[in-house]
Design a protein around this motif. Structure first.
Motif, short mmCIF file in Angstrom:
data_model
loop_
_atom_site.label_atom_id
_atom_site.label_comp_id
_atom_site.label_asym_id
_atom_site.label_seq_id
_atom_site.Cartn_x
_atom_site.Cartn_y
_atom_site.Cartn_z
N GLN A 616 0.78 -1.13 -0.06
CA GLN A 616 0.15 0.04 0.13
C GLN A 616 0.89 1.22 -0.08
O GLN A 616 0.50 2.27 -0.63
N ALA A 617 1.97 1.26 0.71
CA ALA A 617 2.93 2.32 0.97
C ALA A 617 3.43 2.62 -0.45
O ALA A 617 3.85 3.84 -0.85
N THR A 618 3.75 1.71 -1.33
CA THR A 618 4.42 1.93 -2.69
C THR A 618 3.41 1.84 -3.98
O THR A 618 3.84 1.74 -4.98
N ASN A 619 2.19 1.84 -3.70
CA ASN A 619 1.16 1.62 -4.67
C ASN A 619 1.42 0.36 -5.59
O ASN A 619 1.50 0.28 -6.67
N ASN A 620 1.48 -0.62 -4.71
CA ASN A 620 1.90 -2.03 -5.11
C ASN A 620 2.93 -2.08 -5.99
O ASN A 620 3.17 -2.66 -7.02
N PHE A 621 4.22 -1.48 -5.25
CA PHE A 621 5.67 -1.38 -5.93
C PHE A 621 5.40 -0.87 -7.18
O PHE A 621 6.22 -1.20 -8.11
N ASN A 622 4.76 0.12 -7.72
CA ASN A 622 4.61 0.90 -8.85
C ASN A 622 5.95 1.47 -9.33
O ASN A 622 6.81 1.89 -8.22
N SER A 623 6.10 1.20 -10.39
CA SER A 623 7.49 1.69 -11.27
C SER A 623 7.60 3.52 -10.88
O SER A 623 8.84 3.92 -10.84
N SER A 624 6.59 3.99 -10.67
CA SER A 624 6.87 5.44 -10.50
C SER A 624 7.08 5.85 -9.07
O SER A 624 7.61 6.73 -8.77
N SER A 625 7.04 4.67 -8.13
CA SER A 625 7.55 4.85 -6.52
C SER A 625 9.09 4.38 -6.53
O SER A 625 9.78 4.59 -5.49
N LYS A 626 9.63 3.96 -7.78
CA LYS A 626 10.94 3.34 -7.56
C LYS A 626 12.01 4.56 -7.57
O LYS A 626 11.90 5.46 -8.50
#
Length: 710
Positions: A616-626
């Motif tokens: 939840q913290a990473t929006n399902n480990f979305n690439s935009s959060s990388k």
């Protein structure tokens, strides 16, 4: 499993199911529907057709249904023959029969079917045999049957058909057998029937035909049997042109109210049987000698006069000469019986009763195998003729007997007769016990009057046609019926080399097909035949005969099997792939869980996060959060539920540590505190994951600063 892969699996499975369905549905669907309509219009008390609601006609053993053994251009098999002989069926014939457009044989013989003959049968252009005899069909003959240009045999005899003979039958250019006897057909024989140039046998006896005998019949170039007995051609004469029927073997016009004189038939070289009895014929008997093939001459019960012609003498095959109940005069020539050289088992009956014959020309000493009947003639009162009295008393014809072929030397109880086994009468192996096929058989219009002299010839004819040895056939019994027709019961035994002592299903089917397809060679002496029954008893009673000529071709069967196998293999491979993939995933998961199990020791200041919280913290480990990546794994910017911003370092599978190593690293990192180092906030050790959660450094890492990027 990802959705695209799941959809692919479903699609593959669906295609395999379609392949199996296509392999199973090999008969033209319109013909399957037609057969079901045919079944629904019939009453089947013996349940012979109960399988007609199951599976595919050409592969599911539908009784009586025979299919072509190759696929047509449309990709389907088609029904070739329909054999429903002697099944105790009633009801009616469905018009849907006309949809079986590639049918060659339509056989409903010896049932109890009523109603009219569907005109739609005329749509079956490929039809060769149309066999509906021995039912209770009524109504008139459809004109549409004249469209069946490929028809070779039409048998509607022994029904209740009425109305006229259609002129359209003249279009049946390939017809060889027209059997309409024993009905109520009325009107005149259409002269147009002379167009049937290939016609061999014309049987119209026992109807209500009237008018005159068409002279056009004499134009039929191949006619061998003409049988019109028991009709009412009142006042009609026999056309003299009938003497030109050079191929004629049998002429039977008994009880037809014919008048006039007997035509000269001496030019017909193969004429064996002449019956013109019970008419009103007059004048003298033609003096020219008939064919030496003559077996039967019946001119009794007419108004004939004059003397007995010398042409009736020296006929070596003669079995019956009946001139009774006429007004013949003069003497009786002893040459009628004296000059005959009799073949074994031959007999001759000479019936001259109730004429005006007064003397005997020659010696009155007929052989023992000659029956002479002279009662009702003046000669019986002539005392000067010795021994005349014995020929003037009423005499009865003895029954015809079969030669005794029973082997009485075999042990009585050694052959299990209760299971249809019996000794083969003339087996080359003594006391060979076997199970015979039992066949009801009838000669519809034989050209003989006395059968025993021809038994050997008949058995040779049958066994050679069936490709059997002579000893394999036994005539169990025979009897003459009204017609005259010769009914017999045959037994066909397996060869002595057969260790099972009974035929296998393939051989039974081969023999049956020869009978039902009229594949016997033509013989005018024995005339046309009809199959009355083909009985399967004993070891044959539970056998199911294949519904194909030789079964569907091996290529089609192989194709069906390969389709099914291919589908099965595809499904198996797909399932195996999914199992392996899932197993591998489980192994990886187990491996990850083995390498990273939950840490049970609580570390002060370090929080244990769940995998769900990290996702939840990473929006399902979305690439935009990388925000970064290193040899250990990827780093994501995350926002916790309390709005704290953190950096989440997620280990790649190849970087996973053992349980002790991961625990040791967390302990060490929790002790490191410096204003220039980011602090460890927590960790995650769920779902086979190893993640470390740090404070987020908004202006980049220490390395970035040292490198002068900022």
């Amino acid at each position: 499993m990802p959705k695209p892969m799941m959809y692919g699996c479903i699609f593959t499975f669906y295609c395999c199911c379609l392949a199996l369905l296509a392999a199973a549905q090999v008969t033209d669907p319109s013909e399957v529907s037609a057969l079901r309509d045919v079944r629904s219009s019939l009453d089947d008390p013996m349940k012979h057709l109960q399988n007609w609601s199951r599976g595919d006609p050409c592969v599911s053993n539908w009784p009586g249904v025979f299919c072509y053994d190759t696929v047509d251009l449309d990709g389907y098999l088609h029904v070739r023959d329909l054999h429903l002989l002697n099944m105790n069926l009633s009801g009616s014939l469905s018009p849907a029969l006309g949809k079986l457009t590639l049918l060659q044989i339509l056989d409903f013989m010896w049932n109890q079917i009523s109603g009219e003959i569907p005109k739609e049968i005329g749509n079956i252009a490929s039809l060769k045999l149309l066999l509906l005899n021995g039912n209770s069909l009524s109504g008139s003959l459809p004109d549409e049957l004249g469209n069946l240009s490929n028809l070779t045999r039409l048998q509607f005899d022994e029904n209740n058909i009425s109305g006229p003979l259609p002129k359209s039958f003249a279009n049946l250019s390939n017809l060889r057998h027209l059997h309409l006897n024993n009905n109520s057909i009325s009107g005149q024989i259409p002269p147009e029937l002379s167009n049937m140039s290939r016609l061999l046998h014309l049987l119209l006896d026992n109807n209500n035909l009237s008018g005159s005998l068409p002279r056009e019949i004499s134009y039929l170039p191949k006619l061998a049997i003409l049988q019109l007995d028991n009709n009412n051609f009142d006042g009609s004469e026999i056309p003299a042109t009938y003497g030109n029927l050079s191929t004629l073997s049998k002429l039977s016009l008994r009880n037809c109210s014919l008048v006039g004189q007997i035509p000269d038939l001496s030019r017909i070289q193969n004429l064996s049987y002449v019956d013109l009895s019970r008419n009103r014929l007059s004048g003298p008997i033609p003096s020219n000698k008939l064919s030496e093939n003559a077996t039967t001459i019946n001119l009794s019960n007419n108004n004939l006069n004059g003397s007995i012609p010398s042409g009736f003498s020296d006929l070596p095959s003669l079995q019956k000469l009946s001139l009774a109940n006429n007004t013949l005069t003069g003497s009786i020539p002893a040459s009628l019986w004296q000059n005959i050289t009799f073949i074994p088992n031959a007999k001759l009956t000479v019936d001259l009763q109730n004429n005006l014959l007064s003397t005997i020309a020659g010696q009155l000493n007929p052989p023992e195998n000659v029956t002479l009947r002279l009662g009702g003639n003046p000669v019986c009162s002539n005392a000067n003729v010795p021994n005349i009295a014995q020929f003037c008393i009423s005499q009865t014809q003895g029954d015809e007997q079969l030669p005794n072929s029973t082997n009485s030397t075999c042990p009585v109880y050694s052959c299990p007769t209760d299971n249809n086994y019996e000794y083969v009468p003339v087996s080359p192996v003594p006391c060979f016990c076997a199970a015979p096929l039992r066949i009801g058989y009838r000669l519809k219009s034989p050209s003989v009057s006395y059968f025993p002299p021809y038994i050997d010839l008949f058995e040779t004819y049958l066994t050679s046609s069936l490709k059997l040895e002579r000893y394999q056939l036994s005539i169990d019994s025979f009897s003459w019926e009204v017609g005259p027709r010769l009914r017999m019961y045959l037994k066909i035994f397996p060869p002595v080399s057969n260790q099972l002592h009974y035929f296998n299903a393939t051989e039974v089917q081969r023999i049956r097909r020869i009978y039902t397809s009229w594949d016997f060679p033509r013989t005018d002496l024995f005339g046309p035949y009809e199959l009355l029954n083909f009985t399967l008893l004993g070891p044959y009673s539970s056998s199911v005969l294949p519904t194909q000529n030789s079964g569907i071709s091996k290529g089609i069967i192989v194709a069906i099997v390969l389709a099914a196998v291919a589908c099965a293999v595809s499904i198996s491979a797909l399932i195996t792939f999914l199992i392996i993939r899932r197993s591998k995933g489980n192994q990886n998961s187990l491996s990850r869980k083995h390498l990273s199990s939950k840490i049970s020791i609580k570390i002060e200041g370090v929080k244990a996060f769940t995998f769900r919280q990290m996702a939840q913290a990473t929006n399902n480990f979305n690439s935009s959060s990388k925000v970064g990546q290193g040899g250990y794994g990827k780093v994501y910017k995350g926002i916790l539920s309390d709005h704290a911003v953190v950096a989440i370092k997620r280990a790649e599978e190849g970087s996973l540590q053992g349980q002790r190593e991961f625990l040791t690293e967390i302990k060490l990192l929790s002790r490191l505190h410096h204003r220039n180092l980011v602090s460890l906030v927590g960790y995650c050790d769920e779902e086979g994951e190893q993640m470390l959660v740090y404070e987020f450094m908004p202006n980049g890492t220490l390395r970035d600063w040292i490198s002068g990027i900022w």
